[in-house]
Scaffold this motif. Structure first.
Motif, mmCIF file in Angstrom:
data_model
loop_
_atom_site.group_PDB
_atom_site.id
_atom_site.type_symbol
_atom_site.label_atom_id
_atom_site.label_comp_id
_atom_site.label_asym_id
_atom_site.label_seq_id
_atom_site.Cartn_x
_atom_site.Cartn_y
_atom_site.Cartn_z
ATOM 1 N N GLU A 133 4.320 20.858 12.450
ATOM 2 C CA GLU A 133 5.224 19.735 12.180
ATOM 3 C C GLU A 133 5.822 19.842 10.773
ATOM 4 O O GLU A 133 5.132 20.199 9.833
ATOM 5 N N LYS A 134 7.095 19.506 10.696
ATOM 6 C CA LYS A 134 7.753 19.519 9.397
ATOM 7 C C LYS A 134 7.376 18.267 8.606
ATOM 8 O O LYS A 134 7.203 18.300 7.394
ATOM 9 N N TYR A 135 7.288 17.159 9.329
ATOM 10 C CA TYR A 135 6.917 15.895 8.673
ATOM 11 C C TYR A 135 5.397 15.756 8.703
ATOM 12 O O TYR A 135 4.796 15.619 9.773
ATOM 13 N N GLN A 136 4.782 15.832 7.512
ATOM 14 C CA GLN A 136 3.329 15.686 7.410
ATOM 15 C C GLN A 136 3.018 14.684 6.311
ATOM 16 O O GLN A 136 3.621 14.745 5.237
ATOM 17 N N ARG A 137 2.094 13.803 6.579
ATOM 18 C CA ARG A 137 1.705 12.821 5.566
ATOM 19 C C ARG A 137 0.192 12.648 5.553
ATOM 20 O O ARG A 137 -0.442 12.627 6.609
ATOM 21 N N ALA A 138 -0.365 12.523 4.341
ATOM 22 C CA ALA A 138 -1.794 12.246 4.210
ATOM 23 C C ALA A 138 -1.968 10.862 3.606
ATOM 24 O O ALA A 138 -1.145 10.410 2.813
ATOM 25 N N ILE A 139 -3.045 10.194 4.003
ATOM 26 C CA ILE A 139 -3.339 8.890 3.409
ATOM 27 C C ILE A 139 -4.834 8.801 3.111
ATOM 28 O O ILE A 139 -5.669 9.188 3.927
ATOM 29 N N PHE A 140 -5.127 8.338 1.892
ATOM 30 C CA PHE A 140 -6.513 8.125 1.461
ATOM 31 C C PHE A 140 -6.737 6.616 1.406
ATOM 32 O O PHE A 140 -6.020 5.910 0.697
ATOM 33 N N ILE A 141 -7.695 6.144 2.183
ATOM 34 C CA ILE A 141 -7.870 4.692 2.304
ATOM 35 C C ILE A 141 -9.161 4.207 1.636
ATOM 36 O O ILE A 141 -10.254 4.701 1.927
ATOM 37 N N HIS A 142 -8.991 3.262 0.723
ATOM 38 C CA HIS A 142 -10.125 2.666 -0.001
ATOM 39 C C HIS A 142 -10.045 1.146 0.031
ATOM 40 O O HIS A 142 -8.999 0.569 0.314
ATOM 41 N N LEU A 143 -11.165 0.501 -0.283
ATOM 42 C CA LEU A 143 -11.136 -0.943 -0.503
ATOM 43 C C LEU A 143 -11.447 -1.254 -1.965
ATOM 44 O O LEU A 143 -10.774 -2.021 -2.605
ATOM 45 N N ASP A 144 -12.501 -0.635 -2.462
ATOM 46 C CA ASP A 144 -12.827 -0.726 -3.873
ATOM 47 C C ASP A 144 -13.239 -2.087 -4.391
ATOM 48 O O ASP A 144 -13.230 -3.078 -3.690
ATOM 49 N N SER A 145 -13.601 -2.066 -5.643
ATOM 50 C CA SER A 145 -14.329 -3.187 -6.207
ATOM 51 C C SER A 145 -13.815 -3.503 -7.597
ATOM 52 O O SER A 145 -13.718 -2.629 -8.427
ATOM 53 N N ARG A 146 -13.465 -4.743 -7.784
ATOM 54 C CA ARG A 146 -13.086 -5.198 -9.126
ATOM 55 C C ARG A 146 -13.860 -6.462 -9.400
ATOM 56 O O ARG A 146 -14.778 -6.788 -8.672
ATOM 57 N N SER A 147 -13.468 -7.216 -10.411
ATOM 58 C CA SER A 147 -14.229 -8.424 -10.695
ATOM 59 C C SER A 147 -14.061 -9.399 -9.537
ATOM 60 O O SER A 147 -13.083 -9.355 -8.794
ATOM 61 N N LYS A 148 -15.025 -10.295 -9.382
ATOM 62 C CA LYS A 148 -15.023 -11.257 -8.274
ATOM 63 C C LYS A 148 -13.759 -12.100 -8.234
ATOM 64 O O LYS A 148 -13.281 -12.480 -7.182
ATOM 65 N N LYS A 149 -13.275 -12.449 -9.417
ATOM 66 C CA LYS A 149 -12.138 -13.364 -9.516
ATOM 67 C C LYS A 149 -10.863 -12.726 -9.024
ATOM 68 O O LYS A 149 -9.972 -13.382 -8.538
ATOM 69 N N GLN A 150 -10.771 -11.441 -9.256
ATOM 70 C CA GLN A 150 -9.500 -10.790 -9.056
ATOM 71 C C GLN A 150 -9.208 -10.588 -7.581
ATOM 72 O O GLN A 150 -9.891 -9.838 -6.894
ATOM 73 N N GLN A 151 -8.203 -11.305 -7.115
ATOM 74 C CA GLN A 151 -7.796 -11.091 -5.735
ATOM 75 C C GLN A 151 -6.759 -9.982 -5.752
ATOM 76 O O GLN A 151 -5.865 -9.974 -6.575
ATOM 77 N N LEU A 152 -6.905 -9.046 -4.853
ATOM 78 C CA LEU A 152 -5.955 -7.947 -4.823
ATOM 79 C C LEU A 152 -5.011 -8.200 -3.682
ATOM 80 O O LEU A 152 -5.438 -8.667 -2.644
ATOM 81 N N ASP A 153 -3.759 -7.873 -3.870
ATOM 82 C CA ASP A 153 -3.027 -7.661 -2.664
ATOM 83 C C ASP A 153 -3.337 -6.230 -2.337
ATOM 84 O O ASP A 153 -4.481 -5.859 -2.315
ATOM 85 N N VAL A 154 -2.376 -5.421 -2.180
ATOM 86 C CA VAL A 154 -2.709 -4.061 -1.826
ATOM 87 C C VAL A 154 -2.092 -3.142 -2.860
ATOM 88 O O VAL A 154 -0.967 -3.355 -3.295
ATOM 89 N N PHE A 155 -2.852 -2.141 -3.274
ATOM 90 C CA PHE A 155 -2.337 -1.162 -4.231
ATOM 91 C C PHE A 155 -1.932 0.104 -3.487
ATOM 92 O O PHE A 155 -2.728 0.653 -2.731
ATOM 93 N N PHE A 156 -0.718 0.525 -3.704
ATOM 94 C CA PHE A 156 -0.239 1.788 -3.140
ATOM 95 C C PHE A 156 0.024 2.753 -4.294
ATOM 96 O O PHE A 156 0.834 2.442 -5.169
ATOM 97 N N TYR A 157 -0.672 3.877 -4.280
ATOM 98 C CA TYR A 157 -0.449 4.887 -5.318
ATOM 99 C C TYR A 157 0.281 6.081 -4.727
ATOM 100 O O TYR A 157 -0.024 6.500 -3.610
ATOM 101 N N TYR A 158 1.223 6.619 -5.500
ATOM 102 C CA TYR A 158 1.922 7.821 -5.032
ATOM 103 C C TYR A 158 1.609 9.008 -5.927
ATOM 104 O O TYR A 158 1.065 8.861 -7.021
#
Ligand SMILES: [Zn+2]
Length: 362
Positions: free
Chosen positions: A242-267
């Protein structure tokens, strides 16, 4: 100098105070609890119960609202949990509408294929059969890597006496994503695998150390573990047609209790993939925003798209993104990953993002 210091302290204080502040309001005349909650986008039984709990001492007879009294509002929850917890059926209906739109956007009109059913035991007894519903992703190849696994549990959160491990939740979402991509005709490689745990609908996922890298045991050393999964991705990528190939690394991770995350996308920041990786991350963020707006209007979405020098992102040869879907420690975020419906919704949204990315790449 001093002045600046003070203003920094003030800003910090303000930020801390406002994170404690809870939404509140006074009722309009004649408004009952349901109408009051509806006006604030908080429908459903869960919000009603929460409202009663929060305001017990301030309610009138038969839980009526009193004029001129200020009532606390329940915290807005994740959509995926939502005002009105979406049932599986409702989710499916919403999904099929989205896919209908995507199918219309598809440049080449879908040749109606006969729907074929396949089996992948990795998904577990309940979900091992899947049907290819359309060709939206035919010609696309994906490498799905769930974070951690084997000797490394990733982040750990304690909820209701359970010890919840990041790798189990990331893996469940990866499997759901894999199944969705397959349903749209993609080629999918699940890099981290657990021979026993299929897709699980439980709230508290049991922990195991049986994960492998496509059958190979995961090394104890962290760097070796990361090298191993990148090597697996890169070897498969070289062989893939396939010419179109994509990889994705999926995490949930941990920060302070207070901090609500939306979603972080890193490129990826490396020149070879940067442009496409960034476009994919942006497309994902946009898709999530659209879905949040649809499922929970008014909530808003503050997911971020950025780049970070992560080892796996540097070493992966295909275009890749890295996502953090939640903060394991935050109570609101916990709703997002504890419910199987929500894990399914996250997987569907990622799948939808990939479809859009694939369409715009053509
Ligand atoms: Zn992680």
């Amino acid at each position: 100098m001093m002045k600046r210091k003070y203003s920094v302290i003030l800003i910090l204080l303000f930020a801390i105070l406002s994170s404690f502040a809870q939404d509140k309001d006074t009722p309009q005349s004649g408004e009952g609890i349901y109408a009051f909650l509806r006006r604030h986008n908080r429908e459903g039984a869960a919000n009603y119960d929460e409202f009663i709990k929060l305001n017990k001492s301030k309610l009138g007879k038969n839980n009526s609202l009193l004029n001129g009294v200020t009532y606390l509002l329940p915290t807005l929850v994740d959509p995926t949990e939502t005002n009105k917890q979406l049932s599986k059926q409702e989710l499916e209906i919403l999904e099929s509408l989205d896919y209908e739109q995507l199918t219309k956007k598809s440049p080449d009109p879908q040749t109606k294929t006969k729907q074929q059913t396949y089996r992948l035991p990795l998904f577990g007894k309940k979900y091992e059969e899947y049907t290819v519903k359309d060709n939206l992703l035919s010609g696309a190849c994906f490498f799905l890597v769930s974070g951690h696994g084997g000797p490394d549990s990733g982040a750990i959160a304690k909820v209701d006496g359970h010890s919840l491990h990041e790798d189990e939740y990331a893996y469940d979402i990866v499997l759901r994503l894999a199944r969705s991509l397959l349903e749209h005709g993609a080629t999918v490689h699940i890099i981290i695998q657990d021979p026993k745990d299929g897709i699980r609908d439980d709230k508290y996922l049991n922990n195991s150390k049986k994960e492998t890298c496509m059958g190979e045991p995961l090394p104890l050393n962290q760097l070796e573990r990361l090298k191993q999964r990148c090597k697996a991705v890169n070897t498969l990528s070289r062989k893939a047609k396939e010419k179109y190939q994509r990889a994705i690394f999926i995490h949930l991770d941990s920060r302070s209790k207070k901090q609500q995350l939306d979603v972080f996308f890193y490129y990826q920041s490396e020149a070879a993939n940067k442009k496409k990786s960034k476009l994919l991350a942006e497309t994902m963020a946009k898709t999530f925003e659209e879905q949040y707006n649809k499922h929970q209007p008014g909530r808003g979405f503050s997911g971020t798209v950025s780049t970070r020098p992560l080892y796996v992102m540097k070493k992966a040869s295909p275009v890749a993104i890295f996502v953090e879907l939640a903060n394991m420690q935050n109570v609101n975020d916990q709703r997002r990953y504890l419910s199987d419906n929500n894990r399914q919704a996250l997987a569907n949204w990622l799948s939808m993002g990939f479809i859009k990315d694939y369409q715009q790449s053509q």
